[in-house]
Design a protein around this motif. Structure first.
Motif, PDB file in Angstrom:
ATOM      1  N   TRP A 151      79.768  31.621  29.826  1.00 31.59           N
ATOM      2  CA  TRP A 151      79.411  31.163  28.484  1.00 31.59           C
ATOM      3  C   TRP A 151      78.957  32.372  27.670  1.00 31.59           C
ATOM      4  O   TRP A 151      78.089  33.137  28.105  1.00 31.59           O
ATOM      5  CB  TRP A 151      78.290  30.136  28.569  1.00 31.59           C
ATOM      6  CG  TRP A 151      78.590  28.999  29.490  1.00 31.59           C
ATOM      7  CD1 TRP A 151      78.423  28.972  30.848  1.00 31.59           C
ATOM      8  CD2 TRP A 151      79.105  27.715  29.128  1.00 31.59           C
ATOM      9  NE1 TRP A 151      78.807  27.756  31.353  1.00 31.59           N
ATOM     10  CE2 TRP A 151      79.234  26.960  30.323  1.00 31.59           C
ATOM     11  CE3 TRP A 151      79.468  27.134  27.923  1.00 31.59           C
ATOM     12  CZ2 TRP A 151      79.711  25.658  30.340  1.00 31.59           C
ATOM     13  CZ3 TRP A 151      79.947  25.831  27.935  1.00 31.59           C
ATOM     14  CH2 TRP A 151      80.069  25.112  29.136  1.00 31.59           C
ATOM     15  N   LYS A 153      78.632  34.016  23.274  1.00 32.84           N
ATOM     16  CA  LYS A 153      78.209  33.637  21.931  1.00 32.84           C
ATOM     17  C   LYS A 153      79.107  34.282  20.894  1.00 32.84           C
ATOM     18  O   LYS A 153      79.825  35.249  21.180  1.00 32.84           O
ATOM     19  CB  LYS A 153      76.747  34.061  21.691  1.00 32.84           C
ATOM     20  CG  LYS A 153      76.558  35.577  21.644  1.00 32.84           C
ATOM     21  CD  LYS A 153      75.103  35.976  21.449  1.00 32.84           C
ATOM     22  CE  LYS A 153      74.594  35.754  20.050  1.00 32.84           C
ATOM     23  NZ  LYS A 153      75.157  36.721  19.070  1.00 32.84           N
ATOM     24  N   MET A 162      72.224  26.051  17.211  1.00 30.89           N
ATOM     25  CA  MET A 162      72.240  26.726  18.510  1.00 30.89           C
ATOM     26  C   MET A 162      70.849  26.687  19.137  1.00 30.89           C
ATOM     27  O   MET A 162      70.709  26.451  20.352  1.00 30.89           O
ATOM     28  CB  MET A 162      72.698  28.171  18.330  1.00 30.89           C
ATOM     29  CG  MET A 162      73.125  28.840  19.623  1.00 30.89           C
ATOM     30  SD  MET A 162      74.679  28.203  20.255  1.00 30.89           S
ATOM     31  CE  MET A 162      75.130  29.535  21.367  1.00 30.89           C
ATOM     32  N   TYR A 173      69.002  31.053  28.667  1.00 29.69           N
ATOM     33  CA  TYR A 173      70.269  31.683  28.336  1.00 29.69           C
ATOM     34  C   TYR A 173      70.058  33.113  27.851  1.00 29.69           C
ATOM     35  O   TYR A 173      69.080  33.414  27.165  1.00 29.69           O
ATOM     36  CB  TYR A 173      70.987  30.899  27.229  1.00 29.69           C
ATOM     37  CG  TYR A 173      71.723  29.679  27.709  1.00 29.69           C
ATOM     38  CD1 TYR A 173      72.910  29.805  28.401  1.00 29.69           C
ATOM     39  CD2 TYR A 173      71.223  28.397  27.460  1.00 29.69           C
ATOM     40  CE1 TYR A 173      73.601  28.681  28.841  1.00 29.69           C
ATOM     41  CE2 TYR A 173      71.905  27.275  27.888  1.00 29.69           C
ATOM     42  CZ  TYR A 173      73.093  27.424  28.582  1.00 29.69           C
ATOM     43  OH  TYR A 173      73.768  26.308  29.013  1.00 29.69           O
ATOM     44  N   CYS A 243      79.912  24.161  20.092  1.00 24.39           N
ATOM     45  CA  CYS A 243      81.276  24.528  20.505  1.00 24.39           C
ATOM     46  C   CYS A 243      82.250  24.383  19.346  1.00 24.39           C
ATOM     47  O   CYS A 243      83.080  25.269  19.095  1.00 24.39           O
ATOM     48  CB  CYS A 243      81.727  23.666  21.680  1.00 24.39           C
ATOM     49  SG  CYS A 243      80.984  24.091  23.272  1.00 24.39           S
ATOM     50  N   LEU A 248      78.985  28.669  20.469  1.00 24.86           N
ATOM     51  CA  LEU A 248      78.962  28.785  21.921  1.00 24.86           C
ATOM     52  C   LEU A 248      80.397  28.970  22.377  1.00 24.86           C
ATOM     53  O   LEU A 248      81.262  28.136  22.101  1.00 24.86           O
ATOM     54  CB  LEU A 248      78.359  27.532  22.565  1.00 24.86           C
ATOM     55  CG  LEU A 248      78.211  27.571  24.094  1.00 24.86           C
ATOM     56  CD1 LEU A 248      77.241  28.666  24.529  1.00 24.86           C
ATOM     57  CD2 LEU A 248      77.769  26.225  24.637  1.00 24.86           C
TER      58      LEU A 248
END
Length: 262
Positions: A151, A153, A162, A173, A243, A248
């Motif tokens: 994952w 950014k 976010m 994260y 998303c 993301l």
């Protein structure tokens, strides 16, 4: 190596929903198809593979059974490792998989111990990317492969959406961009570095997962209770937003440790 602390962040409710969505023993999306993509073109039979952030063991089991590899899975979460070891016994794999608990920091292996370093959905939570990829290069044999699904950014600062997603997730994260990932892997000494953006695939997938959660909410409620079911539904709603906005992102990173001259 789920995060840079020893406190567990994966509670039973989250693990149950991840397995329900992504398949038994899996804590990242894509299942067997994702592993096939990560290993396409790489010889695995009788190779020694290190699975970083092995979680419940799903990828490690397939690497052993379907790819005929010798696998060592590592994680910092003891309750995930305990489940993985128990599951390995149930599967009675012809090629046993070793699961080891580790601490954040240098990997507890000798130089040139593995032919492939594999990681699916785990390095995103490691703060020291440079140190991690340097360690990956150290434990790989010359000519060995690094293959990672993770994952990432978008460029720029985090939006309120976010930040809300992070709050709902409750996980630590440490996200990098695609270009930052490419640079840090190259700086670690790897050749043939590629970072393939997979965001379009998971943008569609995340929406279908959210619709599935809504459609089968009663099953989730029976599985984890009303409070946790409502939380996971809200969590996935927040996931879909970031998303679909492109904040993301997901990517496949592959690289190779240079072979020795001659």
């Amino acid at each position: 190596m789920a995060q840079d602390s020893h406190d567990s962040e994966y509670n039973d409710a989250m693990v149950a929903v991840l397995e329900w969505l992504w398949g038994r023993d899996f804590m990242a999306p894509g299942g067997a198809g994702n592993i096939e993509k990560m290993l396409r073109g790489i010889e695995t039979r009788d190779r020694e593979i290190l699975d970083i952030g092995s979680g419940l063991g799903g990828p490690a089991f397939l690497l052993s059974r379907d790819y005929q590899a010798e696998v060592t899975g590592i994680d910092i979460e003891p309750h995930l490792l305990a489940r993985a070891r128990q599951r390995a016994q149930e599967l009675n794999l012809q090629r046993p998989v070793i699961f080891e608990q580790v601490s954040p920091g240098p990997l507890p292996f000798e130089d040139r111990s593995f032919d492939i370093v594999f990681s699916s959905g785990a390095i995103t939570q490691v703060d020291d990317k440079s140190g991690m990829f340097l360690e990956c290069a150290r434990v790989l044999r010359p000519g060995g492969y690094l293959t990672v699904y993770d994952w990432l950014k978008a460029e720029g600062d985090y939006s309120p959406d976010m930040m809300y997603f992070f709050e709902m997730e409750g996980l630590t994260y440490s996200l990098a961009t695609l270009e930052e990932t490419r640079k840090v892997v190259q700086k670690a000494g790897f050749d043939e570095v590629s970072v393939e953006d997979a965001s379009d695939w998971y943008r569609v997938k995340s929406r279908s997962e959210y619709e599935q959660l809504k459609r089968e909410f009663d099953r989730i409620e029976r599985l984890i209770g009303t409070h946790d079911a409502n939380h996971m539904l809200g969590n996935w709603r927040a996931l879909v937003v970031v998303c679909e906005q492109g904040e993301l992102r997901q990517a496949y990173t592959r690289a190779r440790k240079p072979a020795e001259p001659g």
